[in-house]
Design an enzyme around this catalytic site. Structure first.
Site, PDB file in Angstrom:
ATOM      1  N   LYS A 167     -14.158  -5.490  -3.465  1.00  0.00           N
ATOM      2  CA  LYS A 167     -14.229  -6.067  -2.120  1.00  0.00           C
ATOM      3  C   LYS A 167     -14.955  -5.120  -1.163  1.00  0.00           C
ATOM      4  CE  LYS A 167     -10.215  -7.290  -0.116  1.00  0.00           C
ATOM      5  NZ  LYS A 167      -9.940  -6.738   1.231  1.00  0.00           N
TER       6      LYS A 167
ATOM      7  N   ASP B 286      -4.488   0.860  -1.077  1.00  0.00           N
ATOM      8  CA  ASP B 286      -4.297  -0.588  -1.271  1.00  0.00           C
ATOM      9  C   ASP B 286      -3.445  -0.908  -2.496  1.00  0.00           C
ATOM     10  OD1 ASP B 286      -5.808  -1.129   0.972  1.00  0.00           O
ATOM     11  OD2 ASP B 286      -7.674  -1.334  -0.152  1.00  0.00           O
TER      12      ASP B 286
HETATM   13  C1  S3P Z   1     -11.404  -0.183   3.079  1.00  0.00           C
HETATM   14  C2  S3P Z   1     -10.687   0.900   3.523  1.00  0.00           C
HETATM   15  C3  S3P Z   1      -9.222   0.954   3.546  1.00  0.00           C
HETATM   16  C4  S3P Z   1      -8.592  -0.167   2.733  1.00  0.00           C
HETATM   17  C5  S3P Z   1      -9.274  -1.470   2.922  1.00  0.00           C
HETATM   18  C6  S3P Z   1     -10.734  -1.380   2.545  1.00  0.00           C
HETATM   19  C7  S3P Z   1     -12.876  -0.129   3.112  1.00  0.00           C
HETATM   20  O1  S3P Z   1      -8.785   0.862   4.889  1.00  0.00           O
HETATM   21  O2  S3P Z   1      -7.218  -0.287   3.028  1.00  0.00           O
HETATM   22  O3  S3P Z   1      -8.671  -2.482   2.123  1.00  0.00           O
HETATM   23  O4  S3P Z   1     -13.522  -0.977   2.448  1.00  0.00           O
HETATM   24  O5  S3P Z   1     -13.430   0.748   3.775  1.00  0.00           O
HETATM   25  P1  S3P Z   1      -8.655   2.191   5.784  1.00  0.00           P
HETATM   26  O6  S3P Z   1      -9.857   2.962   5.522  1.00  0.00           O
HETATM   27  O7  S3P Z   1      -8.581   1.748   7.206  1.00  0.00           O
HETATM   28  O8  S3P Z   1      -7.391   2.844   5.307  1.00  0.00           O
END
Ligand code: S3P
Length: 436
Positions: A23, A317
């Site tokens: 994702k 996650d």
């Molecule tokens: C993500 C960073 C994470 C993660 C999110 C995806 C990203 O969040 O929890 O599902 O793609 O940069 P944070 O960086 O705010 O912890």
């Protein structure tokens, strides 16, 4: 109509499977492809609601993005300065990543834009990007409580800043690096702990120099991105449910193919191994600047551990799945330093403690983590709190429960893993979808 998962106990996971595309990398492929010069081809793109929302937002600003619906995209980039003002507000749905990364791009545009999301996203904290973006000179408004909708721009001139992030957040880092593409001078982001580096890798892949020295990541504004090819690996965050499921279900032997194993994302593997899991990485290679491997996981009795805090950001996650592993392990597992879990798509500490307790687990929420002591689980009905990862994690608990587990309100799984139930059933989880 509400979607529930119904899981019968006693499944065994066997065979080979490829989970959908990553994702985080899918979002970035659409954003950078749109801002590049030339045509970008993406394969393995996650066809989920979150990543489609990001693509829709870029289309609303004039980018041609053709999708075959099976993970292949053709993006005709418009260059950093080629976006046009959207006619409507941009709806990012449930996606915090889509909103925070896009906000960095929008902060540099000569037009005004408005970004909003669903009820969950509209209650998530945005001051973490608003404050540093304003310091860069951006026009950036949130509600009084610091949540979306966001009103952004028009930008006059942005200037690079040095920003020490109070929490390790790849979303904040990426937002600032993307805004930094439009800024005069250097943008430097200092990480308190190493968090996922997909943005830096992909920018470099698109010919834009990003440098890292220790925990400082920096780039200079004013360059150009050149279109490229992006092969999106399978998502380790989706693979995590199966790593846990196969570890707790006796007799399991499962291989997950083509999974991204970037060292800033592999905390789930490290934590499960510390708990005694039998996990092997095979056929390691590199695809579009990201390390990839097949992961073989076999059943193994797990034991409780104190989770090292330095692994938290790299498994952020995966804690819903890891809490299930802890509930099925012998002894106590203790997580600390993970307060960020309370501001994800749901409060994941509260949601998982509630769900596991309803299944008879000994799980105690703390302000920044959880204490879980393994014991027999019973069947029951639990809620996902409208959060995809809670839905998928609790359904895997059904493998080890003494009775049937019903997980309510699972439609949000569409955001990251639309085929979850069918994919799980194909490798031996006794799961069915029920609409009511
Ligand atoms: C993500 C960073 C994470 C993660 C999110 C995806 C990203 O969040 O929890 O599902 O793609 O940069 P944070 O960086 O705010 O912890």
């Amino acid at each position: 109509m509400s979607l529930n998962y119904v899981v019968q106990p006693g499944g065994t996971l066997r065979g080979t499977l490829r989970v959908p595309g990553d994702k985080s990398i899918s979002h970035r492929s659409v954003l950078l492809g749109s801002l590049a010069h030339g045509e970008t081809r993406v394969s393995g793109f996650l066809e989920g609601e979150d990543t489609r929302a990001t693509a829709a937002a870029m289309r609303a600003m004039g980018v041609i993005i053709e999708a075959d619906g099976a993970g292949a995209l053709r993006i005709v980039g418009r260059g950093l300065r080629g976006l046009s003002a959207p006619n409507t507000s941009l709806d990012l749905g449930n996606s915090g990543t889509g909103m925070r990364l896009l906000a960095g791009v929008l902060a540099g545009q000569p037009f005004r834009s408005r970004v909003f999301g669903d009820a969950s996203l509209n209650s998530r904290p945005m001051r973490r990007i608003a404050d540093p973006l304003r310091r860069m000179g951006a026009q950036f408004e949130t509600t009084d409580t610091g949540t979306p909708p966001l009103d952004i721009g028009p930008a006059e001139a942005l200037s690079g800043i040095r920003y020490e992030m109070p929490v390790a957040s790849a979303q904040v880092k990426s937002c600032l690096l993307l805004a930094g593409l439009y800024a005069d001078g250097e943008t430097v982001v200092v990480e308190p702990g190493l968090c996922r580096d997909h943005t830096e890798r992909m920018l470099n892949g698109f010919g834009y120099p990003v440098t890292r020295e220790g925990n400082c990541v920096s780039l200079r504004g004013g360059g150009q991105l050149q279109a490229g090819e992006v092969e999106v690996p399978a998502d380790i965050s989706s693979a995590a449910f199966f790593l846990v499921a196969a570890s707790i279900a006796p007799g399991s032997d499962l291989t997950l193919t083509g999974v991204g194993v970037n060292p800033t994302r592999d905390g789930v593997i490290q934590i499960l191994k510390l708990m005694g899991a039998d996990i092997e990485l095979l056929n390691r290679c590199e695809r579009s600047y990201e390390p990839v491997a097949d992961i073989r996981v076999r059943y193994a009795p797990l034991r409780g551990i104190r989770i090292p805090e330095e692994l938290v950001a790299n498994a952020i996650d995966e804690f819903p799945a890891l809490f299930v592993a802890a509930a099925c392990a012998t002894g106590e597992t203790r997580l600390t330093g993970a307060g960020e879990l309370r501001v994800k798509e749901s409060d994941r500490i509260g949601a998982m403690a509630t769900g596991l307790q309803a299944l008879g687990a000994d799980a105690e929420a703390t302000p920044d983590g959880m204490v879980v002591r393994g014991r027999e689980l019973r069947g029951g009905t639990v809620r996902s709190f409208g959060d995809h990862r809670i839905a998928m994690a609790l359904s895997m608990a059904g493998l080890k429960a003494a009775g049937r587990v019903i997980v309510e309100d699972c439609a949000n799984v569409q955001t990251s893993f639309p085929s979850f139930a069918a994919t799980s059933a194909a490798v031996g989880v006794r799961i069915a979808e029920q609409r009511s």
